[in-house]
Design a protein around this motif. Structure first.
Motif, PDB file in Angstrom:
ATOM      1  N   UNK A  99       0.831  -1.204   0.000  1.00 25.44           N
ATOM      2  CA  UNK A  99       0.000   0.000   0.000  1.00 25.44           C
ATOM      3  C   UNK A  99       0.867   1.255   0.000  1.00 25.44           C
ATOM      4  N   UNK A 100       1.919   1.256   0.825  1.00 25.91           N
ATOM      5  CA  UNK A 100       2.794   2.431   0.917  1.00 25.91           C
ATOM      6  C   UNK A 100       3.480   2.730  -0.404  1.00 25.91           C
ATOM      7  N   UNK A 101       3.739   1.693  -1.199  1.00 21.71           N
ATOM      8  CA  UNK A 101       4.417   1.867  -2.485  1.00 21.71           C
ATOM      9  C   UNK A 101       3.439   1.814  -3.663  1.00 21.71           C
ATOM     10  N   UNK A 102       2.156   1.967  -3.340  1.00 23.92           N
ATOM     11  CA  UNK A 102       1.090   2.040  -4.347  1.00 23.92           C
ATOM     12  C   UNK A 102       1.092   0.832  -5.271  1.00 23.92           C
ATOM     13  N   UNK A 103       1.253  -0.333  -4.669  1.00 23.38           N
ATOM     14  CA  UNK A 103       1.218  -1.590  -5.402  1.00 23.38           C
ATOM     15  C   UNK A 103       0.085  -2.454  -4.857  1.00 23.38           C
ATOM     16  N   UNK A 104      -0.252  -3.485  -5.599  1.00 26.48           N
ATOM     17  CA  UNK A 104      -1.314  -4.393  -5.156  1.00 26.48           C
ATOM     18  C   UNK A 104      -0.796  -5.279  -4.025  1.00 26.48           C
ATOM     19  N   UNK A 105      -1.578  -5.396  -2.983  1.00 22.87           N
ATOM     20  CA  UNK A 105      -1.190  -6.262  -1.872  1.00 22.87           C
ATOM     21  C   UNK A 105      -1.216  -7.717  -2.318  1.00 22.87           C
TER      22      UNK A 105
END
Length: 219
Positions: A99-105
């Protein structure tokens, strides 16, 4: 639930810090996430887990005492609850980093968190507040004192609430090397870079000054 990586070092003497802005993030921050793996793990026993939960204001000291007393005579249950806490911490770590790196969990991590949330929410109930003269209702956890893993129920609930809240886009990872702690950036300008300015911020600034000094010397 996927097993968490084994910590490189244990640090039962280090105090817990509550700088994440959410209990789920504060659980993640009970170990340092270095490039070589987790280090200086503060969650070294079930007793430490309950102390952390008290500091996070997830359980009362009275409930903490009851859980520690129960753990003293239920060794296998105690070990299982601690393992569950470490695994939940790893699950949350994977999700919050994404989430912090704007990626899919990772899908498996989301599934694991959903399992924890389902268990927790099945225990949530409304009860009358005995301290209130007019019988105001409040949330409570059914059977909390009978289950050692109950300290994790409010963590799972809080994580789920954060992930679907308007603050999900404000989840950050500390900019210091070999820290990996996370937090909700509630600063006025949204530019918070460190989990703790007086620790990681100061250390990183000192490193930059030393690096510049070496570069000038080499030049």
């Amino acid at each position: 639930m996927g097993s968490a990586p084994t910590a490189l070092t244990l640090a039962p003497e280090l105090p817990f810090k509550y700088v994440g802005g959410d209990p789920a993030l504060d659980l993640v921050n009970t170990v340092d996430w270095t490039r070589h793996g987790p280090a200086d793990d503060r969650l070294t026993s079930y007793e430490r887990l309950t102390r952390w939960a008290e500091g996070a204001e997830l359980i009362t000291s009275r409930l903490g005492d009851a859980l520690r007393e129960r753990a003293g005579v239920r060794v296998r249950e105690e070990a299982r609850a601690l393992r569950q806490a470490l695994d939940l911490r790893w699950t949350l770590r994977q999700i919050f980093v994404a989430v912090a790196h704007e990626a899919a969990a990772p899908a498996t991590a989301v599934e694991e968190l959903n399992a924890e949330v389902s268990e927790a929410m099945a225990r949530l109930q409304l009860i009358r507040d005995r301290a209130s003269p007019n019988g105001v209702l409040r949330w409570s956890w059914a059977g909390a004192g009978d289950h050692l893993e109950s300290v994790l129920w409010p963590v799972a609930r809080s994580a789920a609430q954060l992930l679907v809240s308007d603050e999900v886009g404000q989840i950050r990872e500390c900019g210091a090397a070999d820290c990996g702690w996370q937090y909700v950036d509630r600063s006025r300008n949204g530019l918070r870079r460190w989990c703790q300015m007086e620790v990681c911020g100061t250390r990183e600034k000192s490193r930059r000054r030393a690096r510049r000094a070496r570069e000038v010397g080499d030049g």
